[in-house]
Motif scaffolding. Structure first.
Motif, PDB file in Angstrom:
ATOM      1  N   GLN A 104     -11.806   6.240   2.527  1.00 48.72           N
ATOM      2  CA  GLN A 104     -12.417   5.179   1.926  1.00 48.72           C
ATOM      3  C   GLN A 104     -11.601   4.740   0.844  1.00 48.72           C
ATOM      4  N   ARG A 105     -10.543   5.706   0.201  1.00 47.73           N
ATOM      5  CA  ARG A 105      -9.437   5.252  -0.740  1.00 47.73           C
ATOM      6  C   ARG A 105      -8.628   4.540  -0.130  1.00 47.73           C
ATOM      7  N   GLN A 106      -8.243   4.879   1.017  1.00 41.58           N
ATOM      8  CA  GLN A 106      -7.147   4.134   1.731  1.00 41.58           C
ATOM      9  C   GLN A 106      -7.657   2.724   2.068  1.00 41.58           C
ATOM     10  N   VAL A 164       1.028  -1.146  -0.003  1.00 41.69           N
ATOM     11  CA  VAL A 164      -0.037  -0.005  -0.149  1.00 41.69           C
ATOM     12  C   VAL A 164       0.973   1.229  -0.040  1.00 41.69           C
ATOM     13  N   PRO A 165       1.177   2.026  -1.135  1.00 38.83           N
ATOM     14  CA  PRO A 165       2.086   2.967  -1.204  1.00 38.83           C
ATOM     15  C   PRO A 165       1.292   4.385  -0.299  1.00 38.83           C
ATOM     16  N   GLN A 166       2.128   5.339  -0.649  1.00 38.74           N
ATOM     17  CA  GLN A 166       1.652   6.537   0.406  1.00 38.74           C
ATOM     18  C   GLN A 166       0.525   7.075   0.083  1.00 38.74           C
ATOM     19  N   HIS A 167       0.036   7.177  -1.075  1.00 39.96           N
ATOM     20  CA  HIS A 167      -0.855   7.924  -1.697  1.00 39.96           C
ATOM     21  C   HIS A 167      -1.738   6.946  -2.435  1.00 39.96           C
ATOM     22  N   SER A 212       2.122 -12.774   1.200  1.00 37.78           N
ATOM     23  CA  SER A 212       3.130 -13.384   2.126  1.00 37.78           C
ATOM     24  C   SER A 212       3.455 -12.296   3.183  1.00 37.78           C
ATOM     25  N   VAL A 213       3.448 -10.963   2.595  1.00 37.19           N
ATOM     26  CA  VAL A 213       3.815  -9.825   3.653  1.00 37.19           C
ATOM     27  C   VAL A 213       2.942  -8.732   3.306  1.00 37.19           C
ATOM     28  N   LEU A 214       2.511  -7.911   4.197  1.00 40.41           N
ATOM     29  CA  LEU A 214       1.895  -6.665   4.063  1.00 40.41           C
ATOM     30  C   LEU A 214       2.668  -5.526   4.282  1.00 40.41           C
ATOM     31  N   LEU A 215       2.986  -4.695   3.275  1.00 39.84           N
ATOM     32  CA  LEU A 215       3.986  -3.348   3.283  1.00 39.84           C
ATOM     33  C   LEU A 215       3.101  -2.009   3.174  1.00 39.84           C
ATOM     34  N   LEU A 216       3.110  -1.307   4.331  1.00 40.16           N
ATOM     35  CA  LEU A 216       2.438  -0.176   4.469  1.00 40.16           C
ATOM     36  C   LEU A 216       3.418   1.172   4.478  1.00 40.16           C
ATOM     37  N   ASP A 217       3.245   1.883   3.323  1.00 40.90           N
ATOM     38  CA  ASP A 217       4.256   3.052   3.310  1.00 40.90           C
ATOM     39  C   ASP A 217       3.243   4.497   3.751  1.00 40.90           C
ATOM     40  N   VAL A 230       4.864  -4.837   7.798  1.00 43.25           N
ATOM     41  CA  VAL A 230       5.853  -3.777   7.911  1.00 43.25           C
ATOM     42  C   VAL A 230       5.251  -2.427   7.469  1.00 43.25           C
ATOM     43  N   MET A 231       5.189  -1.504   8.527  1.00 38.07           N
ATOM     44  CA  MET A 231       4.544  -0.275   8.327  1.00 38.07           C
ATOM     45  C   MET A 231       5.624   0.860   8.378  1.00 38.07           C
ATOM     46  N   VAL A 232       5.697   1.635   7.423  1.00 43.67           N
ATOM     47  CA  VAL A 232       6.719   2.732   7.532  1.00 43.67           C
ATOM     48  C   VAL A 232       5.950   4.029   7.961  1.00 43.67           C
ATOM     49  N   THR A 233       6.419   4.856   9.175  1.00 42.85           N
ATOM     50  CA  THR A 233       5.849   5.928   9.487  1.00 42.85           C
ATOM     51  C   THR A 233       6.876   6.950  10.182  1.00 42.85           C
ATOM     52  N   HIS A 234       6.523   8.089  10.099  1.00 40.35           N
ATOM     53  CA  HIS A 234       7.280   9.122  11.008  1.00 40.35           C
ATOM     54  C   HIS A 234       6.528   9.683  12.023  1.00 40.35           C
ATOM     55  N   ASP A 235       5.291   8.838  12.398  1.00 43.51           N
ATOM     56  CA  ASP A 235       4.585   9.406  13.536  1.00 43.51           C
ATOM     57  C   ASP A 235       4.938   8.419  14.714  1.00 43.51           C
ATOM     58  N   MET A 236       5.345   8.731  15.605  1.00 41.01           N
ATOM     59  CA  MET A 236       5.671   8.295  16.839  1.00 41.01           C
ATOM     60  C   MET A 236       4.534   7.612  17.618  1.00 41.01           C
ATOM     61  N   ASN A 237       3.522   8.229  17.468  1.00 40.90           N
ATOM     62  CA  ASN A 237       1.965   8.050  18.244  1.00 40.90           C
ATOM     63  C   ASN A 237       1.545   6.872  17.315  1.00 40.90           C
TER      64      ASN A 237
END
Length: 368
Positions: free
Chosen positions: A142-144, A86-89, A157-162, A192-199
């Motif tokens: 909804q798009r997300q 799932v790309p960023q946009h 096999s793996v879910l990647l979230l950017d 595996v989820m990429v984020t800059h949001d610590m919360n």
């Protein structure tokens, strides 16, 4: 979802085009948050796991199958790895409906099964009734959900979230957090989820790795990293603001206590690293380790670490108040976020002299 052991193991290293070194694993059913500032290498790492780019050196395995190995000259394509990405946009096709977007990710199953599978996943992410809408007719949230349904319908096999929630408003983000937390219990794959949001990481992740300037700084359970950052760089990246100087005044190895001196104040830390009396150290405490607890009525929580402070300023931030307070005999400032209702209950105000308690198990001495 597959129930076999599908753990992900990754060890990569490169100097160009972007320096990046990382070694970690993510178990099936676990959410791993990759956290760090922009340009630190987070998305590059995700692309390497996906097979969209490769590292100069290293090895990536999932479920006992080698996806990448520079020595063996193995580099499986994204299709061979069968990842959900799932790309960023969102990456939706604007000319396809929600249903068609999900179906577009299902070319690995017989055509006759694709529509039912896609409808099932739209239902699972609470998008029933909207399969015929185009992305432009859907809200950001909804798009997300469509992007998430498309990724999960592949039974990857793996879910990647950017940065999966960065493009939606706060209220929608909160609902999506709940959605992912609910779905997580059904997934038996690494996420595996990429984020800059610590919360975000603290709320959703079972484990996190901190990356900055292409280097892994620390990994572990989010609250453990927050409570026990390995050094000041990690502490600041975690958003910790209460970092102070002190002198070691004593150690009790048997009781696992180190005594720290700040001015005339002695503070206990529930740890006993290899330090010597008289040594200068830096220490940190997270916000939740500082207590205002019915101070006005004299019922401060039981603690050996009680500090006299004077409140310098209070800034109302919605449901919380940011309090800045100075220690009575030391030129050190504490920054605390407390619920607005508690600040009101305790009659906190600028200029008030009062007392706080520090939880000794959260007084953490930083590596020098």
């Amino acid at each position: 979802m597959p129930t076999n052991n599908a753990d992900l193991h990754c060890e990569i290293s490169q100097q160009s085009p972007i320096p990046l070194t990382a070694k970690f694993s993510c178990k099936a059913g676990e959410v791993l948050a990759v956290v760090g500032p922009s340009g630190g290498g987070k998305t590059t790492l995700l692309r390497m796991i996906a097979g969209l780019s490769s590292s100069e050196q290293g090895k990536i395995e999932c479920g006992g199958k080698t996806w990448f190995d520079d020595e063996q000259h193995i580099h499986l394509s994204p299709q061979q790895r069968h990842i959900g990405y799932v790309p960023q946009h969102f990456g939706l096709f604007p000319h396809l409906t929600a249903l068609e977007n999900v179906i577009s990710g299902l070319d690995h199953i017989p055509k006759i099964e694709r529509k039912a599978r896609a409808l099932d996943w739209l239902e699972r992410v609470n998008l029933h009734g909207l399969p015929a809408r185009l992305p432009a007719q859907l809200s950001g949230g909804q798009r997300q959900r469509v992007a998430l349904a498309r990724a999960l319908a592949r039974e990857p096999s793996v879910l990647l979230l950017d940065e999966p929630f960065s493009a939606v408003d706060r209220e929608t983000r909160e609902r999506l957090y709940m959605e992912l937390a609910r779905l997580k219990s059904q997934l038996s794959i690494p996420v595996v989820m990429v984020t800059h949001d610590m919360n975000e990481a603290l709320l959703l992740a079972d484990k996190m790795i901190l990356i900055s300037q292409g280097k892994m700084l620390q990994q572990g359970k989010p609250f453990e990293v927050l409570s026990h950052p390995c050094n000041e760089t990690v502490a600041r990246q975690m958003g910790l603001r209460n970092i102070f100087n002190a002198e070691v005044s004593g150690r009790d190895v048997d009781a696992n206590i180190t005594w720290l001196k700040m001015g005339e104040q002695i503070i206990a830390s529930d740890s006993a690293p290899e330090l010597v009396v008289g040594q200068q150290v830096r220490w940190v405490i997270p916000n939740q380790g500082i207590r205002f607890n019915a101070i006005t009525s004299g019922r401060l929580c039981r603690s050996i670490n009680k500090l006299d402070i004077v409140i310098e300023s209070m800034l109302i931030m919605g449901e919380s108040v940011r309090v800045k307070a100075r220690m009575a005999d030391v030129d050190e400032v504490f920054n605390m976020d407390i619920p607005s209702h508690l600040a009101e209950k305790l009659s906190l105000k600028s200029g008030l002299a009062t007392t706080i308690a520090l939880k000794s198990e959260q007084v953490h001495i930083l590596e020098s």
